[in-house]
Design a protein around this motif. Structure first.
Motif, PDB file in Angstrom:
ATOM      1  N   ILE A   1       0.700  -1.406  -0.049  1.00  0.00           N
ATOM      2  CA  ILE A   1      -0.102  -0.141  -0.331  1.00  0.00           C
ATOM      3  C   ILE A   1       0.349   1.287  -0.111  1.00  0.00           C
ATOM      4  CG2 ILE A   1      -1.468   1.427   1.321  1.00  0.00           C
ATOM      5  CD1 ILE A   1      -2.588  -1.637   0.456  1.00  0.00           C
ATOM      6  N   GLN A   2       0.524   2.287  -0.303  1.00  0.00           N
ATOM      7  CA  GLN A   2       1.555   3.373  -1.109  1.00  0.00           C
ATOM      8  C   GLN A   2       0.236   4.383  -0.108  1.00  0.00           C
ATOM      9  OE1 GLN A   2       4.868   4.562  -2.298  1.00  0.00           O
ATOM     10  NE2 GLN A   2       4.179   5.902  -1.216  1.00  0.00           N
TER      11      GLN A   2
ATOM     12  N   GLN B   1       7.368  12.717  -5.675  1.00  0.00           N
ATOM     13  CA  GLN B   1       8.189  11.098  -5.698  1.00  0.00           C
ATOM     14  C   GLN B   1       7.637  10.920  -4.314  1.00  0.00           C
ATOM     15  OE1 GLN B   1      10.955   9.557  -7.634  1.00  0.00           O
ATOM     16  NE2 GLN B   1      10.746   7.285  -7.113  1.00  0.00           N
ATOM     17  N   PRO B   2       6.385  10.018  -3.972  1.00  0.00           N
ATOM     18  CA  PRO B   2       6.591   9.676  -2.349  1.00  0.00           C
ATOM     19  C   PRO B   2       7.516   8.963  -1.770  1.00  0.00           C
ATOM     20  CG  PRO B   2       4.651   8.907  -2.747  1.00  0.00           C
ATOM     21  CD  PRO B   2       5.400   9.657  -4.445  1.00  0.00           C
ATOM     22  N   PRO B   3       8.801   9.093  -0.634  1.00  0.00           N
ATOM     23  CA  PRO B   3       9.269   8.018   0.321  1.00  0.00           C
ATOM     24  C   PRO B   3       9.291   6.882  -0.072  1.00  0.00           C
ATOM     25  CG  PRO B   3       8.890   9.540   1.849  1.00  0.00           C
ATOM     26  CD  PRO B   3       7.463  10.220   0.187  1.00  0.00           C
TER      27      PRO B   3
ATOM     28  N   ARG C   1       5.566   3.721   2.005  1.00  0.00           N
ATOM     29  CA  ARG C   1       4.847   2.466   1.397  1.00  0.00           C
ATOM     30  C   ARG C   1       4.833   0.741   2.252  1.00  0.00           C
ATOM     31  NH1 ARG C   1       7.234  -0.223  -4.589  1.00  0.00           N
ATOM     32  NH2 ARG C   1       5.382  -1.862  -4.878  1.00  0.00           N
ATOM     33  N   TRP C   2       4.056   1.117   2.801  1.00  0.00           N
ATOM     34  CA  TRP C   2       3.247  -0.388   3.198  1.00  0.00           C
ATOM     35  C   TRP C   2       3.222  -1.070   2.719  1.00  0.00           C
ATOM     36  CZ3 TRP C   2      -1.393   2.292   5.463  1.00  0.00           C
ATOM     37  CH2 TRP C   2      -1.326   3.622   6.178  1.00  0.00           C
ATOM     38  N   ARG C   3       3.975  -2.770   3.965  1.00  0.00           N
ATOM     39  CA  ARG C   3       4.644  -3.910   2.766  1.00  0.00           C
ATOM     40  C   ARG C   3       3.499  -4.821   3.628  1.00  0.00           C
ATOM     41  NH1 ARG C   3       7.554  -3.714  -1.453  1.00  0.00           N
ATOM     42  NH2 ARG C   3       8.824  -1.420  -1.317  1.00  0.00           N
ATOM     43  N   LEU C   4       3.205  -5.860   3.326  1.00  0.00           N
ATOM     44  CA  LEU C   4       2.776  -7.236   3.840  1.00  0.00           C
ATOM     45  C   LEU C   4       4.191  -7.559   4.465  1.00  0.00           C
ATOM     46  CD1 LEU C   4       0.160  -8.634   1.781  1.00  0.00           C
ATOM     47  CD2 LEU C   4      -0.284  -7.819   4.258  1.00  0.00           C
TER      48      LEU C   4
END
Length: 557
Positions: free
Chosen positions: A258-259, A284-286, A290-293
């Protein structure tokens, strides 16, 4: 007790349904709060992303690779109707109040839009507006505007009022009926549109967000067709969700991550989306946003935010529904597993509030669509269907007491046990006047009023055009003012460096005349106004400054 639920839809794998997967295929209603669990299911539906619409009484599901919509009744928990169409439906959106009888808007594979009034059965189809299939639809909170996105990379902004208008459509220069043409087209994307959503504001300052396969998300002022900001993403976004307070947006990626797109990441006195100095500078988002599983997962096909805005729910191609903690920005747990790909996810309004208001209108059964061609030239004055009936139920008791003085004639007619005598008399008088030659004067008066109305409309359009031009000029002046400030700062820095060099040259000349020793380090030009700046000493001032150039000969005392 408050209860919060959500609805998920699934699709078959590679359009193959076997006995093992048939029992899991369909639409599932899950309880989210207080105890996550499966409540009910509607079977035999294979649904693609963006092909599910939900209101208080019904669920509408466009079937994958078919020209059919399944209509399910949420109260009776059964399939109410199967509605066929002439074209394959590729996306759905509901325009209207959650508890009311609204309009179902559909996008087709041929690039058209179809509007279906659920309580009347009236159906309107637009001409082909997109060159490729319509992939997503979104309706604004006021139910006045609609945005359609397509694989042709274009976004069209529509007026829902014009789409459903019963008046005769006028034509533009291309001969197309104006009510069935988009208001404007947004063309900044360079690849197919995957998702589009509106902000939650009911004002003219509301915005829309679109995601495309060119790895960009663009925030739009859809009222004027202006780009507010552009985000360059590290991957191709599939779906979008927006914070209920319009503070941030969320995009789902192919790897299941998820961004976060946070408007207020950087402090600013001006709202980041309306800052003219940042409008033409993509962000550009850092990587930290960015959320990762915990482990690589399947693509995130749909996103929704819980009612209290504390959790983000994501549906994945693996069939799992994951929950994310928004405050901490990380994965929490898995709350459901549908076995088959989860293509759509809708969080329902909570139930169980004390003294909750009762809706005034309820749609027990939808009226199947009847096509009405608004392009039929045989209709001279209107496109009102010959059999136009509104079918719904009033769920609240209408007061039978004497109405107050401010009640209108319509209120009196609604409260009357039958047709009021006044309405019957007016109807008979109108029928009698049809063959009366004296009515021609009334017709001329009507035509004069219509012409005056058209003139006022033209003046209003001109005023709106001038307003848009004024806004554009103000934005341009603001950008020029900002650029002039930057140029002046550069000129002041150059002045300061030249003054320092001139003083150093004069000091060395004075010491040479006086016979003093000249320090070599003094000739390096390292004054306090020249820190960290390299200058070759050959720079000349422009003609509009009063400073001397750096190659001026030294003055002798």
């Amino acid at each position: 007790m408050l209860t919060e639920s959500f609805i998920v839809s699934t699709r078959s794998l590679e359009n193959k349904i076997n006995a093992t997967t048939a029992k899991d295929l369909g639409i599932h209603v899950h309880e989210y709060q207080p105890n996550p669990s499966l409540k009910s299911s509607f079977k035999k539906s294979s649904i693609q992303p963006n092909c599910l619409a939900v209101n208080a009484t019904h669920i509408f599901a466009a079937q994958a690779d078919k020209s059919v919509i399944h209509v399910y009744n949420r109260e009776r928990k059964n399939q109410e109707a199967v509605v066929p169409f002439q074209e394959q439906i590729t996306c759905l959106a509901l325009a209207g109040a959650y508890h009311g009888a609204g309009t179902l808007v559909m996008g087709t594979r041929e690039g058209r839009l179809i509007s279906w009034e659920l309580a009347t059965g009236r159906q309107i189809s637009t001409p082909q507006a997109h060159l490729q299939p319509v992939t997503c639809l979104a309706v604004d909170p006021t139910f006045n505007f609609l945005i359609s996105g397509s694989s042709d990379s274009n976004l069209h902004v529509w007026s829902i009022v014009s789409l459903l208008s019963l008046s005769q459509p006028s034509q533009n220069d291309a001969g197309q009926p104006l009510p069935l043409s988009p208001l404007r087209t947004l063309t900044n994307h360079r690849a197919g549109i995957s998702a589009v959503i509106f902000g939650h504001s009911a004002s003219k300052a509301n915005f829309a967000i679109s995601a495309a396969k060119d790895n960009t998300c663009i925030v739009w002022d859809y009222t004027y067709g202006i780009v507010l900001h552009t985000y360059l993403l590290s991957d191709s976004p599939i779906c979008l969700a927006l914070d209920p307070a319009d503070r941030a947006a969320y995009a789902g990626y192919e790897d299941g991550s998820i961004q976060l797109l946070d408007w207020y990441k950087r402090p600013s006195q001006i709202h980041p989306l309306y800052n003219p100095t940042q409008r033409f500078t993509p962000t550009q988002p850092p990587p930290s946003d960015r959320w990762r599983l915990p482990e690589r997962s399947s693509p995130a096909l749909c996103l929704q935010i819980s009612y209290d805005s504390t959790a983000l729910l994501s549906g994945h191609e693996s069939g799992k529904v994951h929950r994310w903690n928004i405050a901490k920005g990380k994965y929490t747990d898995q709350i459901a597993d549908a076995t088959l790909p989860v293509t759509n996810l809708h969080v329902l309004p909570p139930t169980g509030f004390p003294n909750a208001p009762t809706p005034n209108l309820k749609l027990h059964n939808v009226v199947k669509p009847r096509y009405e061609s608004s392009l039929d030239s045989s209709r001279s004055n209107s496109i009102i269907p010959s059999n136009y009936n509104f079918t719904a139920q009033f769920t609240s008791t209408l007061p039978m007491s004497d109405p107050p003085a401010h009640y209108s004639d319509l209120d009196d007619a609604l409260r009357h046990p039958s047709f009021p005598t006044m309405i019957l008399d007016e109807g008979l008088a109108e029928l009698t006047a049809l063959n009366d030659p004296n009515t021609r004067a009334s017709s001329d008066e009507y035509n004069n009023l219509k012409q005056a109305n058209d003139s006022l409309k033209t003046q209003l359009d001109d005023a709106l055009g001038r307003q848009r031009e004024a806004i554009a000029r103000v934005l341009k002046l603001e950008e020029e003012r900002f650029q002039r400030g930057e140029d002046e700062a550069i000129k002041r820095a150059r002045k300061r460096r030249r003054r320092v060099r001139t003083m150093e040259v004069e000091e060395r000349s004075r010491k040479a005349v006086m016979g003093e020793t000249v320090n070599v380090a003094e000739g390096n030009g390292g004054g306090d106004g020249d820190v960290g700046v390299e200058d070759d000493g050959k720079e000349e001032l422009s003609s509009d400054t009063d400073e001397m150039s750096s190659d001026r000969p030294a003055r002798s005392d």
